[in-house]
Structure formats: structure tokens, C-alpha cells
Design an enzyme around this catalytic site. Structure first.
Site, PDB file in Angstrom:
ATOM      1  N   GLU A  93       9.253  32.136  34.703  1.00 41.61           N
ATOM      2  CA  GLU A  93       9.469  30.700  34.849  1.00 41.61           C
ATOM      3  C   GLU A  93      10.897  30.379  35.249  1.00 41.61           C
ATOM      4  O   GLU A  93      11.843  31.018  34.806  1.00 41.61           O
ATOM      5  CB  GLU A  93       9.120  29.983  33.544  1.00 41.61           C
ATOM      6  CG  GLU A  93       7.625  29.835  33.389  1.00 41.61           C
ATOM      7  CD  GLU A  93       7.240  29.352  32.019  1.00 41.61           C
ATOM      8  OE1 GLU A  93       6.813  28.197  31.894  1.00 41.61           O
ATOM      9  OE2 GLU A  93       7.383  30.132  31.067  1.00 41.61           O
ATOM     10  N   CYS A 106      17.858  27.128  36.289  1.00 44.86           N
ATOM     11  CA  CYS A 106      17.778  27.926  35.073  1.00 44.86           C
ATOM     12  C   CYS A 106      16.772  29.046  35.335  1.00 44.86           C
ATOM     13  O   CYS A 106      15.594  28.788  35.558  1.00 44.86           O
ATOM     14  CB  CYS A 106      17.325  27.021  33.927  1.00 44.86           C
ATOM     15  SG  CYS A 106      17.119  27.909  32.383  1.00 44.86           S
ATOM     16  N   CYS A 113      10.049  37.508  25.755  1.00 48.89           N
ATOM     17  CA  CYS A 113      11.330  37.809  25.105  1.00 48.89           C
ATOM     18  C   CYS A 113      11.060  38.588  23.824  1.00 48.89           C
ATOM     19  O   CYS A 113      10.136  38.265  23.090  1.00 48.89           O
ATOM     20  CB  CYS A 113      12.066  36.509  24.774  1.00 48.89           C
ATOM     21  SG  CYS A 113      13.716  36.779  24.065  1.00 48.89           S
ATOM     22  N   CYS A 117      13.420  34.315  17.725  1.00 49.36           N
ATOM     23  CA  CYS A 117      14.010  33.063  17.241  1.00 49.36           C
ATOM     24  C   CYS A 117      12.876  32.106  16.885  1.00 49.36           C
ATOM     25  O   CYS A 117      11.959  31.893  17.689  1.00 49.36           O
ATOM     26  CB  CYS A 117      14.916  32.451  18.303  1.00 49.36           C
ATOM     27  SG  CYS A 117      16.199  33.593  18.859  1.00 49.36           S
ATOM     28  N   CYS A 120      11.997  28.856  19.140  1.00 54.43           N
ATOM     29  CA  CYS A 120      11.830  28.997  20.592  1.00 54.43           C
ATOM     30  C   CYS A 120      10.410  29.440  20.921  1.00 54.43           C
ATOM     31  O   CYS A 120       9.897  30.415  20.372  1.00 54.43           O
ATOM     32  CB  CYS A 120      12.829  30.015  21.125  1.00 54.43           C
ATOM     33  SG  CYS A 120      12.698  30.261  22.891  1.00 54.43           S
ATOM     34  N   CYS A 344      14.859  23.460  27.216  1.00 56.01           N
ATOM     35  CA  CYS A 344      15.296  24.663  26.496  1.00 56.01           C
ATOM     36  C   CYS A 344      14.266  25.064  25.458  1.00 56.01           C
ATOM     37  O   CYS A 344      13.826  24.243  24.665  1.00 56.01           O
ATOM     38  CB  CYS A 344      16.590  24.400  25.727  1.00 56.01           C
ATOM     39  SG  CYS A 344      17.985  24.031  26.735  1.00 56.01           S
TER      40      CYS A 344
HETATM   41  N1  SAH Z   1      18.112  34.533  24.875  1.00 58.47           N
HETATM   42  C1  SAH Z   1      19.233  33.788  25.371  1.00 58.47           C
HETATM   43  C2  SAH Z   1      18.846  32.947  26.560  1.00 58.47           C
HETATM   44  C3  SAH Z   1      17.915  31.791  26.264  1.00 58.47           C
HETATM   45  S1  SAH Z   1      18.903  30.378  26.360  1.00 58.47           S
HETATM   46  C4  SAH Z   1      19.847  32.984  24.244  1.00 58.47           C
HETATM   47  O1  SAH Z   1      19.286  32.947  23.165  1.00 58.47           O
HETATM   48  O2  SAH Z   1      20.930  32.440  24.425  1.00 58.47           O
HETATM   49  C5  SAH Z   1      17.935  29.199  25.687  1.00 58.47           C
HETATM   50  C6  SAH Z   1      18.760  28.237  24.858  1.00 58.47           C
HETATM   51  O3  SAH Z   1      17.843  27.274  24.372  1.00 58.47           O
HETATM   52  C7  SAH Z   1      19.381  28.899  23.632  1.00 58.47           C
HETATM   53  O4  SAH Z   1      20.656  28.356  23.383  1.00 58.47           O
HETATM   54  C8  SAH Z   1      18.431  28.521  22.523  1.00 58.47           C
HETATM   55  O5  SAH Z   1      19.105  28.465  21.300  1.00 58.47           O
HETATM   56  C9  SAH Z   1      17.954  27.180  22.972  1.00 58.47           C
HETATM   57  N2  SAH Z   1      16.622  26.861  22.467  1.00 58.47           N
HETATM   58  C10 SAH Z   1      15.633  27.704  22.178  1.00 58.47           C
HETATM   59  N3  SAH Z   1      14.558  27.033  21.735  1.00 58.47           N
HETATM   60  C11 SAH Z   1      14.880  25.733  21.751  1.00 58.47           C
HETATM   61  C12 SAH Z   1      14.182  24.539  21.446  1.00 58.47           C
HETATM   62  N4  SAH Z   1      12.923  24.564  21.037  1.00 58.47           N
HETATM   63  N5  SAH Z   1      14.824  23.369  21.605  1.00 58.47           N
HETATM   64  C13 SAH Z   1      16.095  23.343  22.062  1.00 58.47           C
HETATM   65  N6  SAH Z   1      16.794  24.437  22.392  1.00 58.47           N
HETATM   66  C14 SAH Z   1      16.207  25.623  22.228  1.00 58.47           C
END
Ligand code: SAH
Length: 365
Positions: A93, A106, A113, A117, A120, A344
Site C-alpha cells: 500500500e 508515504c 509487518c 504494536c 496499528c 497512519c
Molecule cells: N514501523 C515504522 C513505520 C510505520 S510509521 C514505525 O513504527 O515507525 C507509522 C506511524 O504511524 C508510526 O509513528 C506509528 O506509531 C503511527 N501509528 C500506527 N498506528 C496508528 C494509529 N492507529 N493511529 C495513528 N498513528 C498510528
């Protein structure tokens, strides 16, 4: 004969070697590079500056594209999400975010992944596989072609963020290779200064990146000010805890160029990590390490299976004020493309265009 040599991730030098192996002069390599990267062509047949016979041979031996576009979703705010498939049928994506003075793309570094987390959605896919450098470059080619037409020069600058699906630092070699190809002035010409890569905190790779002269900017996803909470939200913290992570950031800081800062991302989860005390803890943590970083607060983008709600606006504002009062530059990131699952943390190969989002507005802790 292999038809799987993907030339999209090849540098000019590698293409020169490749055409030489076919008994062709080096300048043909340059032509192919310009065709793929600057003219953003996705088939050899369109490269009419190459002899027909060479195009036929290229078709036999290599590929000018490997991703296919499965669906494209356009948000009310102009954000576009592309759901693509790799040759082995895995989801990739990419999100195109138009802004007044620039576009941001992006991109994903992995399909799915491996990190877990809890906030996410991508985590729910698990790791399918890391993407190749060609698959990373192609995402940008596809997004730009769709936005402006094949090969048309974008009217604004293009910024890249490695914040799509996957953990970029678990695929650093392919990522850096892709970024080097994209930085070439004869190609896409997107220089490292326009690129930010985000990590959940793979400490050894932060230190590796610090040593690279052509590195992109760095962002770190924090999500919690204490190890207890971060262990819970981002299990990678059990491997590399906050002290170690921030010490690596301190090392990285030594390599910052004048005016450059790195960013901490902090997703705001109602009642979980958004209290005044946690704001103070976060400020103290960053100040104790004397980090000249800025913090981006990201309101949580809710989605059905995730057990969180976004913090209310007032709470985010209060959190921001506390950080600012302790000398930390803090920004609140405006969500883009939530209605098409492009924001995000929402990339999980969804097919819906109208996800059943619980609207944030006035939901309290
Ligand atoms: N794996 C890397 C790249 C992904 S970046 C990382 O963790 O940095 C994606 C960003 O979106 C990260 O800062 C993560 O904390 C944030 N993110 C993940 N899930 C989210 C959500 N449901 N709402 C808002 N931000 C989120």
C-alpha cells in the site's frame, strides 16, 4: 532464462553492467534508466528509443514493472490510497498526500509487518515479506503517474515518508538502495533531504544509518514515556528499551546537519498515554537525554478491531502545551485520508472505501 530481474530497482551502474552482459553498449543502460525513472515508463515496449529487437530481448530477460494496481481510493481531502499486489500476490500500500506546497508519498517497506504494536492495524497482517528496492521505487512511480500522468514532471516538490506498512529498519539494505536510485538526477531526482524514514526503534540500524553520508531524515515512534507502557504498546521495546533507544538517538544527533532535527512520533490514545503526568514524563525523558528533537503528536486513527480511541482535541492540546512549556517543539499531525483507510496505522490491505470508523470528536477517556 529468468523473467524476474526487476530493473526498477537498478542504479545506472547496474543497468550498464546488465546491458553489457547482453552485449549492448553502455549507453543503452542509461536509456533504460531514464525510461524507467525519469519518463516513469512501466514497460519496455514504450521505450521507443530502443531498437525493437532489444526491447524484445529485454521482455524475455527482465521486467520493467512488477506491481499491479488492485484498487485506488480517493479521500474527501484529496489523499489517495493505492492497494497493489506483488508478483507473488502480496499486498503493498502507498498513500499520496497532496499539500499546498508539496506532495508527500508515504510508501511501504514491507508487505505486512512483524512488529506487534497494539494500536496499528498493519500489525494484524503479520510479516508477509520485505519488499525489494524495485518494489519500493515502483510505488513512487505509480503514485506520481496516477497524480500527474505518465512521466509528467510534478508541479510541486515530492517528499517521501517511509511510514507505510512495515518496519523500514528491518529492510534497510533494500530501502537505502531504493533511495539511492530515486536520488539520481537522471531519474526521479528525489534527494535524501526530502525523505524521512520512521522506525519503531531498531537500535543497531539507527546507529548504522547515522554513519551513512547520504542518509534520509529520521523519525522514531515512541508512543509511551515509560518502559512499562511501551513494553505493552510496542513489544519491540522489550528488545531495545527507552534508555538504549534514546542513547542511539543521541549518537544520531551528532550527525545532524545544520537546521536538521529528528522527530519523535507519539500516537495519542485516549486514557492510555495522554495524561498530563505522561506529558511531563515524556518531556523529562527527552530533556534528560538533551535531545534537540521535535515531537509530532498523531491523533490515533481508530479502526474496528483496535481497542483504542483517539484522545479528545483538548487533551492533545494540553499535552502539547506541557511539552512546549518544557522547551520541546511539538506539532499535532492532522489526519489525512481516514475515510479511505489511508491514515497512519490504517494500512491493512482493506478493500472497503467507507470503513466503520468510530468518529473521534467528543469521545472521552
Ligand atoms: N514501523 C515504522 C513505520 C510505520 S510509521 C514505525 O513504527 O515507525 C507509522 C506511524 O504511524 C508510526 O509513528 C506509528 O506509531 C503511527 N501509528 C500506527 N498506528 C496508528 C494509529 N492507529 N493511529 C495513528 N498513528 C498510528
Amino acid at each position: 532464462m529468468s523473467s524476474s530481474i526487476e530493473l526498477t530497482g537498478y542504479s545506472q551502474l547496474e543497468l550498464a553492467a546488465f546491458v553489457q552482459s547482453l552485449g549492448e553498449p553502455v549507453y543503452r543502460g542509461r536509456q533504460i534508466f531514464v525510461g524507467l525513472q525519469q519518463r516513469r515508463l512501466r514497460s519496455f515496449d514504450e521505450m521507443t528509443d530502443l531498437p525493437k529487437e532489444l526491447r524484445a530481448r529485454l521482455n524475455e530477460k527482465a521486467r520493467a514493472s512488477t506491481l499491479t494496481i488492485e484498487s485506488r481510493y480517493v479521500s474527501e481531502d484529496g489523499t489517495r490510497r493505492y492497494l497493489m499486489k506483488t508478483h507473488d500476490n502480496l499486498p503493498v500500500e502507498t498513500v499520496f498526500i497532496p499539500e499546498e506546497r508539496r506532495d508527500t508519498i508515504c510508501f511501504s517497506s514491507q508487505s505486512g509487518c512483524p512488529l506487534q504494536c497494539t494500536f496499528c492495524l498493519t500489525a494484524q497482517l503479520g510479516l508477509l515479506r520485505s519488499l525489494t528496492s524495485g518494489e519500493i521505487v515502483e510505488q513512487i512511480v505509480i503514485a506520481l503517474n496516477d497524480a500527474y500522468g505518465v512521466g509528467v514532471k510534478p508541479p510541486r516538490g515530492t517528499n517521501l515518508v517511509g511510514m507505510g506498512a512495515g518496519e523500514p529498519f528491518l529492510n534497510l539494505d533494500s530501502l537505502m538502495k531504493a533511495l539511492r536510485v530515486m536520488a539520481d538526477p537522471h531519474g526521479l531526482f528525489i534527494v535524501p533531504n526530502r525523505v524521512t524514514v520512521s522506525t519503531a526503534g531498531v537500535v543497531p540500524r539507527i546507529l548504522d544509518l547515522a554513519k551513512m553520508p547520504d542518509r534520509p531524515h529520521l523519525a522514531i515512534s515512541l508512543a509511551a514515556p515509560t518502559d512499562d507502557l511501551r513494553d505493552e504498546l510496542m513489544p519491540i521495546n522489550k528488545r531495545w528499551a527507552l534508555e538504549e533507544l534514546l542513547s542511539a538517538c543521541k549518537e544520531f544527533e551528532k550527525t545532524l546537519k545544520p537546521g536538521e532535527r529528528f522527530t519523535f512520533e507519539y500516537v495519542m490514545l485516549a486514557g492510555v498515554n495522554d495524561s498530563e503526568q505522561q506529558a511531563r514524563q515524556l518531556a523529562n525523558l527527552l530533556n534528560r537525554h538533551e535531545l534537540k528533537a521535535k515531537v509530532n503528536l498523531i491523533p490515533h486513527n481508530p479502526a474496528d478491531p483496535l481497542p483504542y480511541q483517539p484522545s479528545p482535541e483538548e487533551t492533545v492540546e494540553q499535552f502539547r502545551n506541557i511539552l512546549e512549556s518544557k522547551g520541546i517543539h511539538t506539532y499535532v499531525r492532522r489526519p489525512r485520508g481516514r475515510d479511505i483507510f489511508a491514515a497512519c496505522g490504517q494500512l491493512a490491505a482493506r478493500h472497503e472505501t467507507r470503513p466503520s470508523l468510530i468518529q473521534p470528536k467528543s469521545i472521552g477517556a
